[in-house]
Each structure stands twice: as C-alpha cells, then as structure tokens.
Design a protein around this motif. Structure first.
Motif, PDB file in Angstrom:
ATOM      1  N   ILE A   1       3.595  -1.555   3.761  1.00  0.00           N
ATOM      2  CA  ILE A   1       3.328   0.060   3.319  1.00  0.00           C
ATOM      3  C   ILE A   1       4.890   0.537   2.930  1.00  0.00           C
ATOM      4  O   ILE A   1       5.708   0.214   3.151  1.00  0.00           O
ATOM      5  CB  ILE A   1       2.906   0.619   4.421  1.00  0.00           C
ATOM      6  CG1 ILE A   1       3.856   0.843   5.737  1.00  0.00           C
ATOM      7  CG2 ILE A   1       1.483   0.417   4.893  1.00  0.00           C
ATOM      8  CD1 ILE A   1       3.130   1.767   6.901  1.00  0.00           C
ATOM      9  N   TYR A   2       4.629   1.632   1.883  1.00  0.00           N
ATOM     10  CA  TYR A   2       5.773   2.222   1.638  1.00  0.00           C
ATOM     11  C   TYR A   2       5.864   3.684   1.305  1.00  0.00           C
ATOM     12  O   TYR A   2       4.824   3.751   0.862  1.00  0.00           O
ATOM     13  CB  TYR A   2       6.353   1.352   0.219  1.00  0.00           C
ATOM     14  CG  TYR A   2       5.228   1.635  -0.973  1.00  0.00           C
ATOM     15  CD1 TYR A   2       5.954   2.733  -1.990  1.00  0.00           C
ATOM     16  CD2 TYR A   2       4.189   0.771  -1.257  1.00  0.00           C
ATOM     17  CE1 TYR A   2       4.951   2.894  -2.888  1.00  0.00           C
ATOM     18  CE2 TYR A   2       3.479   0.961  -2.219  1.00  0.00           C
ATOM     19  CZ  TYR A   2       3.783   2.153  -3.157  1.00  0.00           C
ATOM     20  OH  TYR A   2       3.145   2.314  -4.474  1.00  0.00           O
ATOM     21  N   GLY A   3       6.772   4.270   1.331  1.00  0.00           N
ATOM     22  CA  GLY A   3       7.180   5.642   0.974  1.00  0.00           C
ATOM     23  C   GLY A   3       8.300   5.497   0.051  1.00  0.00           C
ATOM     24  O   GLY A   3       8.436   4.981  -0.905  1.00  0.00           O
ATOM     25  N   SER A   4       9.256   6.169   0.558  1.00  0.00           N
ATOM     26  CA  SER A   4      10.480   5.934  -0.030  1.00  0.00           C
ATOM     27  C   SER A   4      11.363   4.540   0.205  1.00  0.00           C
ATOM     28  O   SER A   4      12.230   4.342  -0.574  1.00  0.00           O
ATOM     29  CB  SER A   4      11.598   7.044   0.289  1.00  0.00           C
ATOM     30  OG  SER A   4      11.961   7.091   1.622  1.00  0.00           O
ATOM     31  N   LYS A   5      10.724   4.151   1.350  1.00  0.00           N
ATOM     32  CA  LYS A   5      11.216   2.637   1.779  1.00  0.00           C
ATOM     33  C   LYS A   5      10.183   1.905   2.290  1.00  0.00           C
ATOM     34  O   LYS A   5       9.037   2.517   2.339  1.00  0.00           O
ATOM     35  CB  LYS A   5      12.254   2.793   2.817  1.00  0.00           C
ATOM     36  CG  LYS A   5      13.736   3.449   2.776  1.00  0.00           C
ATOM     37  CD  LYS A   5      14.715   3.572   3.805  1.00  0.00           C
ATOM     38  CE  LYS A   5      15.771   4.296   3.627  1.00  0.00           C
ATOM     39  NZ  LYS A   5      16.561   4.109   4.895  1.00  0.00           N
ATOM     40  N   ALA A   6      10.220   0.441   2.028  1.00  0.00           N
ATOM     41  CA  ALA A   6       9.249  -0.263   2.393  1.00  0.00           C
ATOM     42  C   ALA A   6       9.367  -0.800   3.777  1.00  0.00           C
ATOM     43  O   ALA A   6      10.142  -1.008   4.371  1.00  0.00           O
ATOM     44  CB  ALA A   6       9.063  -1.328   1.337  1.00  0.00           C
ATOM     45  N   ALA A  32       7.407   8.095  -2.766  1.00  0.00           N
ATOM     46  CA  ALA A  32       6.941   6.957  -3.295  1.00  0.00           C
ATOM     47  C   ALA A  32       8.043   6.415  -4.072  1.00  0.00           C
ATOM     48  O   ALA A  32       8.745   6.798  -5.130  1.00  0.00           O
ATOM     49  CB  ALA A  32       5.577   6.850  -3.701  1.00  0.00           C
ATOM     50  N   SER A  33       8.261   5.052  -3.566  1.00  0.00           N
ATOM     51  CA  SER A  33       9.065   4.151  -4.779  1.00  0.00           C
ATOM     52  C   SER A  33       8.413   2.881  -4.531  1.00  0.00           C
ATOM     53  O   SER A  33       8.675   1.886  -3.878  1.00  0.00           O
ATOM     54  CB  SER A  33      10.595   4.009  -4.038  1.00  0.00           C
ATOM     55  OG  SER A  33      11.186   3.133  -4.828  1.00  0.00           O
ATOM     56  N   ALA A  34       7.610   2.726  -5.622  1.00  0.00           N
ATOM     57  CA  ALA A  34       7.077   1.337  -5.734  1.00  0.00           C
ATOM     58  C   ALA A  34       7.853   0.156  -6.201  1.00  0.00           C
ATOM     59  O   ALA A  34       7.778  -1.043  -5.553  1.00  0.00           O
ATOM     60  CB  ALA A  34       5.788   1.270  -6.846  1.00  0.00           C
ATOM     61  N   GLY A  35       8.988   0.508  -6.753  1.00  0.00           N
ATOM     62  CA  GLY A  35      10.104  -0.286  -7.173  1.00  0.00           C
ATOM     63  C   GLY A  35      10.570  -1.030  -5.856  1.00  0.00           C
ATOM     64  O   GLY A  35      10.817  -2.242  -5.563  1.00  0.00           O
ATOM     65  N   SER A  36      11.028  -0.229  -4.762  1.00  0.00           N
ATOM     66  CA  SER A  36      11.617  -0.549  -3.446  1.00  0.00           C
ATOM     67  C   SER A  36      10.572  -1.583  -2.719  1.00  0.00           C
ATOM     68  O   SER A  36      10.967  -2.536  -2.064  1.00  0.00           O
ATOM     69  CB  SER A  36      12.024   0.443  -2.697  1.00  0.00           C
ATOM     70  OG  SER A  36      10.871   1.199  -2.222  1.00  0.00           O
ATOM     71  N   ALA A  37       9.103  -1.237  -2.979  1.00  0.00           N
ATOM     72  CA  ALA A  37       8.138  -1.982  -2.088  1.00  0.00           C
ATOM     73  C   ALA A  37       8.142  -3.274  -2.794  1.00  0.00           C
ATOM     74  O   ALA A  37       8.088  -4.449  -2.296  1.00  0.00           O
ATOM     75  CB  ALA A  37       6.963  -1.319  -2.149  1.00  0.00           C
ATOM     76  N   VAL A  77       0.774  -1.271   0.162  1.00  0.00           N
ATOM     77  CA  VAL A  77       0.067  -0.036  -0.113  1.00  0.00           C
ATOM     78  C   VAL A  77       0.870   1.334  -0.086  1.00  0.00           C
ATOM     79  O   VAL A  77       1.774   1.155   0.700  1.00  0.00           O
ATOM     80  CB  VAL A  77      -0.907   0.003   1.243  1.00  0.00           C
ATOM     81  CG1 VAL A  77      -1.914   1.297   1.297  1.00  0.00           C
ATOM     82  CG2 VAL A  77      -1.949  -1.200   1.372  1.00  0.00           C
ATOM     83  N   ASP A  78       0.809   2.092  -0.790  1.00  0.00           N
ATOM     84  CA  ASP A  78       1.337   3.544  -0.968  1.00  0.00           C
ATOM     85  C   ASP A  78       0.670   4.282   0.194  1.00  0.00           C
ATOM     86  O   ASP A  78      -0.362   4.534   0.150  1.00  0.00           O
ATOM     87  CB  ASP A  78       0.891   4.027  -2.166  1.00  0.00           C
ATOM     88  CG  ASP A  78       1.915   5.457  -2.672  1.00  0.00           C
ATOM     89  OD1 ASP A  78       2.306   5.707  -1.814  1.00  0.00           O
ATOM     90  OD2 ASP A  78       1.730   5.601  -3.867  1.00  0.00           O
ATOM     91  N   ALA A  79       1.864   4.721   1.068  1.00  0.00           N
ATOM     92  CA  ALA A  79       1.433   5.405   2.201  1.00  0.00           C
ATOM     93  C   ALA A  79       2.338   6.752   1.973  1.00  0.00           C
ATOM     94  O   ALA A  79       2.630   7.504   3.073  1.00  0.00           O
ATOM     95  CB  ALA A  79       1.869   4.586   3.262  1.00  0.00           C
ATOM     96  N   SER A  80       2.606   7.266   0.823  1.00  0.00           N
ATOM     97  CA  SER A  80       3.458   8.327   0.639  1.00  0.00           C
ATOM     98  C   SER A  80       2.687   9.811   0.709  1.00  0.00           C
ATOM     99  O   SER A  80       1.344   9.781   0.805  1.00  0.00           O
ATOM    100  CB  SER A  80       3.968   8.234  -0.789  1.00  0.00           C
ATOM    101  OG  SER A  80       3.055   8.345  -1.883  1.00  0.00           O
ATOM    102  N   GLY A  93       5.988   7.155  -8.306  1.00  0.00           N
ATOM    103  CA  GLY A  93       7.113   6.261  -8.012  1.00  0.00           C
ATOM    104  C   GLY A  93       6.954   4.783  -8.846  1.00  0.00           C
ATOM    105  O   GLY A  93       7.627   4.119  -8.209  1.00  0.00           O
ATOM    106  N   MET A  94       6.440   4.806  -9.806  1.00  0.00           N
ATOM    107  CA  MET A  94       6.289   3.806 -10.492  1.00  0.00           C
ATOM    108  C   MET A  94       7.564   3.390 -11.538  1.00  0.00           C
ATOM    109  O   MET A  94       7.765   2.374 -12.169  1.00  0.00           O
ATOM    110  CB  MET A  94       4.951   3.691 -11.416  1.00  0.00           C
ATOM    111  CG  MET A  94       3.763   3.725 -10.452  1.00  0.00           C
ATOM    112  SD  MET A  94       3.694   2.175  -9.599  1.00  0.00           S
ATOM    113  CE  MET A  94       2.950   1.024 -10.606  1.00  0.00           C
ATOM    114  N   GLN A  95       8.357   4.300 -11.656  1.00  0.00           N
ATOM    115  CA  GLN A  95       9.296   4.454 -12.792  1.00  0.00           C
ATOM    116  C   GLN A  95      10.509   3.308 -12.454  1.00  0.00           C
ATOM    117  O   GLN A  95      11.018   2.582 -13.511  1.00  0.00           O
ATOM    118  CB  GLN A  95      10.163   5.718 -13.046  1.00  0.00           C
ATOM    119  CG  GLN A  95       9.438   6.975 -13.345  1.00  0.00           C
ATOM    120  CD  GLN A  95       8.335   7.405 -12.275  1.00  0.00           C
ATOM    121  OE1 GLN A  95       8.539   7.246 -11.213  1.00  0.00           O
ATOM    122  NE2 GLN A  95       7.701   8.238 -12.622  1.00  0.00           N
ATOM    123  N   ASP A  96      10.718   2.845 -11.108  1.00  0.00           N
ATOM    124  CA  ASP A  96      11.601   1.875 -10.998  1.00  0.00           C
ATOM    125  C   ASP A  96      11.028   0.423 -10.714  1.00  0.00           C
ATOM    126  O   ASP A  96      11.501  -0.291 -10.031  1.00  0.00           O
ATOM    127  CB  ASP A  96      12.479   2.304  -9.798  1.00  0.00           C
ATOM    128  CG  ASP A  96      11.546   2.531  -8.556  1.00  0.00           C
ATOM    129  OD1 ASP A  96      10.373   2.799  -8.673  1.00  0.00           O
ATOM    130  OD2 ASP A  96      12.194   2.788  -7.413  1.00  0.00           O
TER     131      ASP A  96
END
Length: 665
Positions: free
Chosen positions: A453-458, A487-492, A415-418, A523-526
């Motif tokens: 949950i994730y922002g810049s880190k998961a 947000a960083s979906a890739g790290s999540a 879940v995106d918590a950014s 934050g979907m680029q990665d």
C-alpha cells in the motif's frame, strides 16, 4: 504455307488417299475442316462425295468465314457440325458433344447435348454506290469531249450476321446436389469433384456438417429477448443464430442439456432444459418460437430463469446433476427494469452469465455478466454468426478453473491508500484485491502474492514468501490500514522493484512476475521511470485506474494500451475483475527470461544457458552470490575460488529458492 485456298482439291485428295494410317471400316471416320470458307474452286461435288463415304465432316470457321460454303461442307444437321473457332467454348463443346453422341457414344454420365440460338458472322466485300460525279466521255464530233454524270462505286467490307443455332454440352455440376450444409459454399473442381467453403464454426467437416459435441459438459439455457424493442427482424435473427449454433455444436452424443426461454413483459420456457434428445426435435422446437413484442424486462427474466430454468432433471443417464449452469442472454434492446440486482441474484445461484448483443448494448451486457470478457458484441447481422466459435469458447470456459491455476506466477498488488482515494473507496479496492486472490492457488509452487500500500511512501503489507495459503492471504488483506496522505505511485513501483520482486524477498527465478497498480490516477507523474525499470527486468506493470486522469501519463506508466484498464467509477471495478485476471493469466503463460529480473545477488551477473542460467559472482559465492568470500588465512575461509559458476534449471532453482527462504527463517 500460303498460296490460294483450294478446299475442293483437298477433299479430292482425301477421297483418293483415304485416312493415312487409318484402321478398318468399323472405326468411324471424322474429318475436321478448319477454313475461312473462301475456296477458289468448287467444293460442292467433293463435299457430297466425302459424305457419301460416311465420313463425318466438321466445318470450323476462322476469322470471318463464308458460312454458305462451310454449310455445304459440314454434315447434317449443320447446327451440330458447323462451328466457329472464334468462340472457343462453342467450338470445343460442340465438337466434344457431337463426337460423344453419334460417333463415340461415350458422353460423360449425366451430360446432355443442348443447342441454343446464336449468330454466325462473316465479313464480306460489297459494292456501294457513293454517288454520281461528272465524268468526260468521247464525242462524235472531232476534237471534242462530252461531259455527263457517271455513277461512282466503292467497295466496302461489311459484317454480315447469320441467325443460327449453336451447340453445347451440359454436364451436371457436382454442386447441383447442394452437398454443403449449414450455409457452406460449394466450389466445383472439374466435372465430378468439389469442395466446401464453410462458415465460421462449421469447418470441422468436409460438408460443413454439424459437430457432434460442444466438447464440454454444461447445462445451457438460452434467454432470448422477444420484446418490441428487439423487433420481429431481430427476434428472427436470434432464432436463426440459435439454430445454426446448436446444429454446429450439439449432437446426439453431446453431454449437454439445452433449453430455451424467451421474455418480454413475461417469461416462458418453451423448451425445458434437456427436453429434446436429438437435434432435429430441438430445431423444431426453436422453429415454433413466436415473437411476442411486449416491454423489455431483462432483470425480471434473469431472476425468473435463475429460479425456474434449471429445475428439470437430466434426461441422459451419464449426465451428472452438478454440471455447470450457463445462461446465454440474447438481447438488442435496453432493459426497462434494473438488471444489476437480478444479475447478482443469478450469480449467487451459481449461474454463469454470457451476454450477446449489438455494440450499443455493451455497457448493459457488462453489467449483467460482471465481466467484459463474458460479453459478445457484434457490429452487423453477419458478424453475429461469425461469433459462434467465440461463444463456444466462453461456454466451455465455465468448466475450467478460473485464474492461473496451472501456471506459476509471482503477483504483487500495489494499492493507492492516499487521501485522494478516500476511506470508502479504499475499502472497495481492498475488497477487489481480496476477491481477486480467490482466483489463484496460493502456495510456494503455483502463485505467490505480495501486497503493497502507498501514500507518499510505500509499505509492504506482506511479501511474496510471507503466506503460503489463501486463508492466510485473505486474513492479512482484511487487516490492511488506510494511510490517508498524498500519493506517489512512483515510490510504490520503485519499492516493488527493490524490495518485493527480489530473490531475497521470495521472488522465484524462472517465474513470470506481474505488478497490478490500483490507483485513482493521482501521483502518477513520477511513475513512468520506475515502471520502465520494472519492464526492463521482465516484470509486467498492469495499471488499473479509476476516475478521470490524463491518458498519456497512464500509457507511459503501463507501457501499452493492453496493460491499461480505465474504469469510470469504483462501483464498476467489480465488473472488470474477470478481464484483469485473464490478462494476468495470459502473462503467466508467456515465455520467461530466466535472467529477468536478475536472480543473482550482490552485483552478480546472470548468464543464460539452454533452459537454465548461472550466476557469475565477484567477491561472493553460492548459486545466487549470496555468501561473501572470506579472505586471509582463517580456517573458516572457504576453499572455493572467488568466482562461482553454478548452473540451474528452472525446476532446480525453484527448489533452491524455497530452501534458501526457509534457511533465512
């Protein structure tokens, strides 16, 4: 053989020799002459003598026959004995029927002889005056000629038509009795057999007869739009659909109670729930429905049927009072009042809503039902009738438990918590996860759920093996904090791959695995590479994105449009919950690769066997290479070889996995 046409001589031969191999005089004699009717000799006298011998003569003309001669040859009446081989049907029918009637008296039952006007044609050579030309004639005077005009004649072949009557046998078509019911098409097979091509929904019987049962027990109320917006034509279409559906699906032994309500400004229930005990009286009740033509107040109608539509007591002794309650809304006109509150009120009364309408009604029907999977849209009137099996499945699905209650599943929500989502929308996402978990049986054997949950880190809120009951999962979800950074979906997704969907963290080998990513698209680029890594290891990535985001980026993360749900606003997220859960459950039912993700720890190699797998370990031992092999002379060193080959079936490995998790605690 060639030669000249000597029909007269052939007849004299028959008169002299008789029928070679013929039986006694009690058996009728039939002579079939096939000729162009251009005999070189006379045929009148031999033909008369043949007929005096009571021989029935058929004259069948070929090419362009001389019909006058053939008519002399044929028996009376000529329209029944004079045939043309060029028209094969005419010749065959005439021959069959004439032989069947006066000669053999064995015409097929119900068949009758029938004549019809026709033309006989022949090709004749006639003289034609081409004109007068100068010609030279002799003269009485010596050494002289006389010029004069002479007629010039040329021969021409002309097609001559003779009005006549042809003969055919008409037998009853096996489809004349209209044996196919409910709009089925009868296809004849010979003189006395047929088969029916049935419309969709009526294929269970050879005559397309109605099925005897809907095969599920529900209280079913149809709510039919009778407003001016749907028009009289649309209302009659809905009536026809109702009749055809109920004829096909409901029988005398059906455990279902059916009612019908209609609405415009007002709502009325002309057919109370369970009022009719048989299909015939139910059809009469539907026929009596009249178009009213007022305003379209769908919201008011939904609230009314929720309050008054299911008050009737069941009329069948064996029907329970606590049957699921289903409302099927048929509308083709946008509502002039609010439907959201009324639909929610109906659901609060434990009503299961199904919406049916044309394609431009899709959004409103989804708002009513709360789930795109509970709406049926059709592209044209015939397509509406083709949707009957789909309606049957949706009605009966209400009696089945929702979610993947019979399938084992490891499910993780990311879940995106950014800050891009915001606190208010994050609470909506959290509520969505909470309500989704209610659709699953949560324990070690069926569904395990993890939350990240994730922002810049998961951050792992709880792992797959943390909670073993729904109440514990729901309580933990209520405590999830909002992060508020970038947000960083890739790290999540990378975190899910390395720290959630692993045997060490409770993932079960031999069980399907799904990750649901809830995001606003930031934050979907990665995220594409980690998503592909998850898929490569047999883990489905399901992307639910709210708001405007570049679709190409989302597709690279989801891997397929089938695993991407794009929702316009957070308020609409609740309406897609049923669709998302259904897609998750479809994945839970798919075949699983026991080696994906790799159940072997510490770089162990998973090797598939028939219905099982084994781990090939290097420097480690145990079923999943979980124990380091000790070297040297220590008495504690295990006496096992450095490679361990333990073969596990899905059932055995799940029991071992639970024991391993318990020992770690």
């Amino acid at each position: 053989r060639g030669g000249s046409t000597e029909t007269g001589r052939a007849l004299k031969y028959i008169l002299h020799k008789g029928f070679p191999g013929g039986r006694n005089s009690s058996v009728p004699e039939v002579l079939i002459i096939i000729s162009d009717g251009k005999s070189q000799g006379s045929t009148a006298m031999p033909a008369m003598q043949v007929k005096e011998r009571h021989i029935t003569v058929f004259a069948v003309g070929i090419k362009f026959p001389r019909w006058e001669e053939l008519q002399v040859l044929a028996s009376e009446p000529p329209e029944r004995h004079l045939l043309f081989a060029g028209d094969a049907d005419d010749a065959a029918n005439g021959l069959y029927s004439t032989l069947g009637d006066p000669v053999c008296t064995a015409t097929a039952p119900g068949c009758k002889v029938e004549s019809h006007p026709c033309e006989r044609r022949t090709l004749e050579t006639v003289k034609e005056l081409a004109g007068n030309y100068v010609c030279w004639k002799g003269s009485k005077q010596p050494n002289a000629v006389q010029a004069s005009l002479c007629p010039f004649i040329r021969w021409k072949r002309v097609l001559i038509k003779h009005p006549s009557r042809c003969f055919r046998t008409v037998c009853p078509d096996p489809c004349d009795s209209q044996p196919c019911q409910n709009g089925g098409t009868c296809v004849p097979e010979g003189l006395d057999r047929y088969h029916c091509l049935c419309l969709l929904g009526y294929g269970g019987d050879v005559h397309c007869a109605a099925k005897l049962s809907l095969e599920c027990s529900v209280d079913l109320l149809f709510l039919v739009d009778s407003s001016a917006g749907v028009t009289l034509e649309g209302f009659l279409r809905f009536k026809a659909f109702l009749k055809r559906f109920l004829q096909a699906m409901v029988g005398q032994d059906s455990p279902m109670s059916v009612g019908v309500a209609q609405y415009d400004d007002n709502v009325k229930i002309p057919i109370e729930l369970g009022q009719h005990r048989d299909t015939v009286s139910l059809m009469k009740g539907i026929d009596a429905l009249n178009f009213s033509g007022g305003r379209t107040l769908t919201g008011r109608a939904l609230q009314y049927v929720a309050q008054h539509g299911f008050r009737s007591a069941p009329v069948f002794a064996d029907v329970q009072d606590d049957l699921p309650r289903v409302v099927v809304l048929l509308t083709d006109s946008k509502s002039q009042d609010s439907v959201a509150e009324a639909a929610q009120y109906a659901k609060d009364q434990n009503l299961f809503l199904i919406g049916i309408g044309s394609s431009f009604m899709r959004a409103e029907l989804t708002m009513v039902t709360g789930n795109p999977q509970q709406t049926i849209v059709y592209s044209n009137p015939q397509d509406l009738f083709n949707r009957m099996p789909e309606l049957q499945r949706k009605i009966c699905s209400v009696g089945n438990p929702e979610g993947c209650q019979a399938q084992s599943l490891d499910l993780a929500f990311a879940v995106d918590a950014s800050s891009g989502v915001g606190l208010e929308n994050f609470l909506r996402l959290r509520h969505f996860v909470r309500s989704s978990c209610l659709h699953f049986i949560i324990n070690r054997d069926v569904t395990q759920i993890a939350l990240v949950i994730y922002g810049s880190k998961a951050h792992t809120v709880f792992a797959l093996d943390t909670h073993t009951s729904s109440s514990a999962v729901l309580q933990a979800i209520d405590q999830v904090p909002f992060l508020g950074d970038s947000a960083s979906a890739g790290s999540a997704l990378l975190h899910v791959y390395s720290d959630v969907m692993t045997v060490q963290k409770g993932a079960r080998p031999g069980v399907n695995k799904v990750v649901v990513l809830l995001t606003n698209g930031g934050g979907m680029q990665d995220a594409a590479a980690p998503a592909q890594q998850l898929r490569h290891n047999g883990i489905l990535v399901f992307v639910v994105v709210i708001g405007d985001t570049e679709r190409d980026t989302l597709l690279r993360v989801a891997g397929s449009p089938s695993y991407l749900v794009h929702i316009s606003s957070y308020e609409d997220l609740q309406y897609y919950q049923g669709l998302i859960i259904e897609r998750i459950c479809e994945e839970a039912e798919s075949p699983v690769n026991l080696c994906k993700p790799n159940p072997c720890m510490n770089q162990g190699v998973c090797i598939l066997g028939p219905g099982s797998y084994r781990c090939e370990c290097h420097g480690w031992e145990g079923p999943h290479c979980e124990t380091r092999v000790l070297r040297g002379d220590s008495p504690k060193s295990p006496a096992l070889p450095p490679r361990s080959h333990v073969q596990w079936s899905p059932r055995g490995l799940q029991h071992f996995s639970r024991a391993l998790q318990h020992s770690k605690r």
